[in-house]
Design a protein around this motif. Structure first.
Motif, PDB file in Angstrom:
ATOM      1  N   ILE A  86       5.372   1.615   0.841  1.00 12.87           N
ATOM      2  CA  ILE A  86       5.591   2.510  -0.298  1.00 12.87           C
ATOM      3  C   ILE A  86       5.084   3.899   0.024  1.00 12.87           C
ATOM      4  O   ILE A  86       5.749   4.903  -0.213  1.00 12.87           O
ATOM      5  N   GLU A  87       3.907   3.934   0.631  1.00 14.97           N
ATOM      6  CA  GLU A  87       3.304   5.231   0.914  1.00 14.97           C
ATOM      7  C   GLU A  87       4.194   6.036   1.858  1.00 14.97           C
ATOM      8  O   GLU A  87       4.499   7.195   1.594  1.00 14.97           O
ATOM      9  N   THR A 140      13.199   3.977  -6.613  1.00 17.24           N
ATOM     10  CA  THR A 140      12.737   4.571  -5.350  1.00 17.24           C
ATOM     11  C   THR A 140      11.604   3.750  -4.752  1.00 17.24           C
ATOM     12  O   THR A 140      11.514   3.592  -3.536  1.00 17.24           O
ATOM     13  N   VAL A 141      10.735   3.241  -5.624  1.00 13.38           N
ATOM     14  CA  VAL A 141       9.644   2.406  -5.121  1.00 13.38           C
ATOM     15  C   VAL A 141      10.214   1.178  -4.423  1.00 13.38           C
ATOM     16  O   VAL A 141       9.813   0.830  -3.304  1.00 13.38           O
ATOM     17  N   ALA A 142      11.157   0.554  -5.071  1.00 12.29           N
ATOM     18  CA  ALA A 142      11.743  -0.654  -4.496  1.00 12.29           C
ATOM     19  C   ALA A 142      12.435  -0.340  -3.174  1.00 12.29           C
ATOM     20  O   ALA A 142      12.303  -1.073  -2.190  1.00 12.29           O
ATOM     21  N   ALA A 143      13.131   0.779  -3.163  1.00 18.50           N
ATOM     22  CA  ALA A 143      13.837   1.162  -1.944  1.00 18.50           C
ATOM     23  C   ALA A 143      12.862   1.351  -0.792  1.00 18.50           C
ATOM     24  O   ALA A 143      13.121   0.918   0.334  1.00 18.50           O
ATOM     25  N   ALA A 179       2.729  -1.244  -8.687  1.00 21.14           N
ATOM     26  CA  ALA A 179       2.572   0.003  -7.926  1.00 21.14           C
ATOM     27  C   ALA A 179       3.210   1.150  -8.695  1.00 21.14           C
ATOM     28  O   ALA A 179       2.614   2.212  -8.877  1.00 21.14           O
ATOM     29  N   TYR A 180       4.407   0.872  -9.181  1.00 17.86           N
ATOM     30  CA  TYR A 180       5.127   1.894  -9.933  1.00 17.86           C
ATOM     31  C   TYR A 180       4.329   2.326 -11.164  1.00 17.86           C
ATOM     32  O   TYR A 180       4.139   3.520 -11.416  1.00 17.86           O
ATOM     33  N   VAL A 181       3.854   1.346 -11.904  1.00 17.58           N
ATOM     34  CA  VAL A 181       3.086   1.666 -13.110  1.00 17.58           C
ATOM     35  C   VAL A 181       1.841   2.464 -12.749  1.00 17.58           C
ATOM     36  O   VAL A 181       1.488   3.438 -13.420  1.00 17.58           O
TER      37      VAL A 181
END
Lengths: 380, 380
Positions: free
Chosen positions: A182-183, A198-201, A220-222
């Motif tokens: 993710i980073e 986008t996070v999932a991607a 992570a998104y939250v």
DNA sequence: AATTAGCACTCATCCCGCAAGAGTGCTAAT
DNA sequence: ATTAGCACTCTTGCGGGATGAGTGCTAATT
């Protein structure tokens, strides 16, 4: 419709006196206390005219005059006595603010506490809004099976974290893989532009089964989104009980309720946030003559809302002096003081201005300290 | 010196009535409102005796009676009407508390907010004291050169973190080495037993130059110690403005000041913390007959401090109902309600008891959820 | 012996009215 | 244009019944 010099003088004297005493001020008291070279009768005529024009009001026939909102407005805009905070105060405050452990939020919180302490009113501060800053790092730390700490680092140097539940079966290494995926996928993106998609991607190619991945991605998104949570810091709320205008307990309670239902204030301040303050004088219009009094022009910008100008129910007897602080080049948050309309504007504004300035400096130097880890001598 | 049945009845009626109305209660009102089968004159005689004995007082000669501290004490200890919270309330509250995101502090905070909301008084809660729990993990996360996040995980499952400055030259790998050295050296130790020396000893063999090490060790030590910081959560402070006993603004202000100078309350509650609550009746002595009224015996323990029994200046017109909550086998913290002496003790105690119980269950289930990550059905 | 009715007494509270005082507006004089 | 003078208004404070709730005591009642 401009006021002549003497009317201004009288208006100023009335406001000053009312601020000091909280009691309607009469013609006689005025001449004796402010050394006017004219008789009470003249003052009376002038005051009658000022009332006609809407700058003063009478609580009842045969009481003294009290400034109207418009009167305060004129006072604040053009008659304000320039005050400066003492050198010692300035130093003490900036010293107090400067050892804020690198924490932006603690800096803001302290600024708020300083304000309420110095002015004797209630102070309110909005946490910086970070939606325009970028994600720099995201780490996930396994606390124990099923629980993890998500750490989000933003470009502003702000660090936020959050405990989350994760699937029990996920092990520490997988967690790290997800986080670093993710980073590397999102680093540098603005918070605004980050979505669940986008996070999932970003994490798509990690070798972790989808069944485990989803919950982690969501958390992570939250966590990223929560880094931008709006918070309100308030201090000295009970200060307002000291003022005679709140000697009625019910009124006082109502005010406290309004104040502490922090959502309202937050929303209101947040709405004002984007509009930049108008230099040394404030937003609303008046029809006094000189728009730029000498001396006050050099002050940092601030906004004064008086009485009915405040659109929050329950604060119509108050004044609200605020200013913004910046991070980098954009407005990050707002900090201010709420008190009775009969506020010591001069003092409050000088403190607000100083705080604004100090805050901006501190934030700048925090940022600088992060880019180049040397030179600490950029205190003003 | 025991009170006979009728005196008790009368005392109870007086207290009940005063709690409801906040006005001195007279003999006539008493008979009419509480259906006594005797005449006002008899009541008068009894009340005179009760006054003699110190259970009642007269504000002035020809007003009704008001309970004294001793009167309240007797009421609380032996006359208390047993109240139970409704099934819906119970369920709503425990549902609200149970989705507290695994965070102990958020659990406590919510408990406090529930209390003030439910009772209409002010609630105070002490964060759990963790000095007897063990260090489980310590991680250090490099945020950027010169700055790190220290994460401390305790055996209680509590996670605390803290941003610190570290030497600029220290790199991420060294930082991790230091952290894991400390962790493996100290894991399992009680917070109480960890000193700067033990921290240093644990990290001795890491291949990091001393010049860089010292600051990191110190910060690690401070972070560990800070995990045990005592915090106070307070809610509904302005509720007390609703009560006629605080209709005097100055009194109200003083109370609010005392309350919000949180250090005092924290210290006071912390001192009481260790003394366990005495079952269904409270600490101080009375000379009423039955020490164990029926029905109340099954309640969890709580402590009631009334008026002068509170040793904090400025709260002598208040009552303070508290209870403790546990973590594992030892008392971790205290939570309670502050209100006027004329408090609805029955209601407050039932809520406090319920909160105590729910809190203990939640904490237990949090801990259980950590050991075995299955079974979630241990709700009462 | 306990209870109660009756009665005188005590104070807070309310309300009324009155005087004091502060402040105004107006007018006439400067 | 300013001011002195004066009548008028209206709040505030204070004293003084009148009211009424509540008590304590005594004597009568059960």
């Amino acid at each position: 419709m401009a006021l002549d010099e003497r009317k201004k003088c009288i208006l100023k004297a009335v406001v000053d006196d009312y601020i000091a005493t909280a009691e309607p001020v009469g013609s006689k008291a005025l001449v004796s206390r402010y050394h006017f070279k004219v008789s009470p009768a003249t003052i009376r005529n002038e005051m009658a005219e000022l009332e006609e024009l809407g700058y003063l009001e009478q609580p009842h026939t045969s009481a003294g005059r009290v400034p109207s909102d418009k009167g305060y407005r004129a006072y604040v805009d053009t008659l304000l006595p320039v005050e400066d905070i003492t050198r010692e105060d300035a130093e003490r405050i900036s010293r107090y603010l400067s050892d804020s452990l690198d924490e932006l939020t603690s800096l803001i919180r302290r600024a708020s506490s300083v304000l309420s302490e110095q002015t004797g009113y209630t102070s309110v501060a909005l946490s910086p809004q970070l939606h325009r800053s970028q994600l720099q790092q995201i780490k996930m730390l396994m606390i124990e099976p099923g629980r993890a700490l998500v750490v989000v680092v933003l470009s502003a140097g702000v660090v936020k974290d959050r405990l989350v539940r994760i699937p029990d079966l996920l092990d520490a290494q997988q967690l790290m893989q997800v986080a670093s995926a993710i980073e590397s996928g999102l680093a540098g993106m603005k918070l605004d532009d980050i979505t669940l998609v986008t996070v999932a991607a970003a994490a798509r190619q990690t070798p972790v089964p989808d069944s485990l991945l989803n919950q982690v991605l969501y958390e992570a998104y939250v966590s990223i989104k929560q880094a931008d949570n709006l918070e309100v810091y308030m201090d000295g709320t009970h200060n307002l009980l000291s003022f005679p205008e709140f000697s009625d307990v019910n009124k006082a309670r109502e005010h406290l309720m309004t104040l502490t239902s922090s959502g309202m204030i937050a929303g209101y301040m947040n709405e004002m946030k984007d509009q930049e303050d108008q230099g040394a004088s404030a937003g609303e219009s008046t029809d006094l003559s000189e728009p730029e009094p000498p001396g006050a022009a050099s002050r940092p910008a601030y906004t004064v809302r008086i009485g009915q100008e405040i659109l929050l129910d329950g604060l119509q007897d108050c004044s609200f002096v605020t200013t913004t602080y910046k991070m980098g080049d954009y407005v990050a948050g707002r900090i201010g003081v709420i008190g009775p309309k009969r506020m010591t504007y001069g003092k409050v504004i000088s403190h607000i201005s100083f705080i604004k300035q100090t805050l901006n400096e501190q934030i700048r130097s925090l940022a600088a300290g992060r880019d180049r880890t040397e030179d600490h001598e950029d205190e003003a």
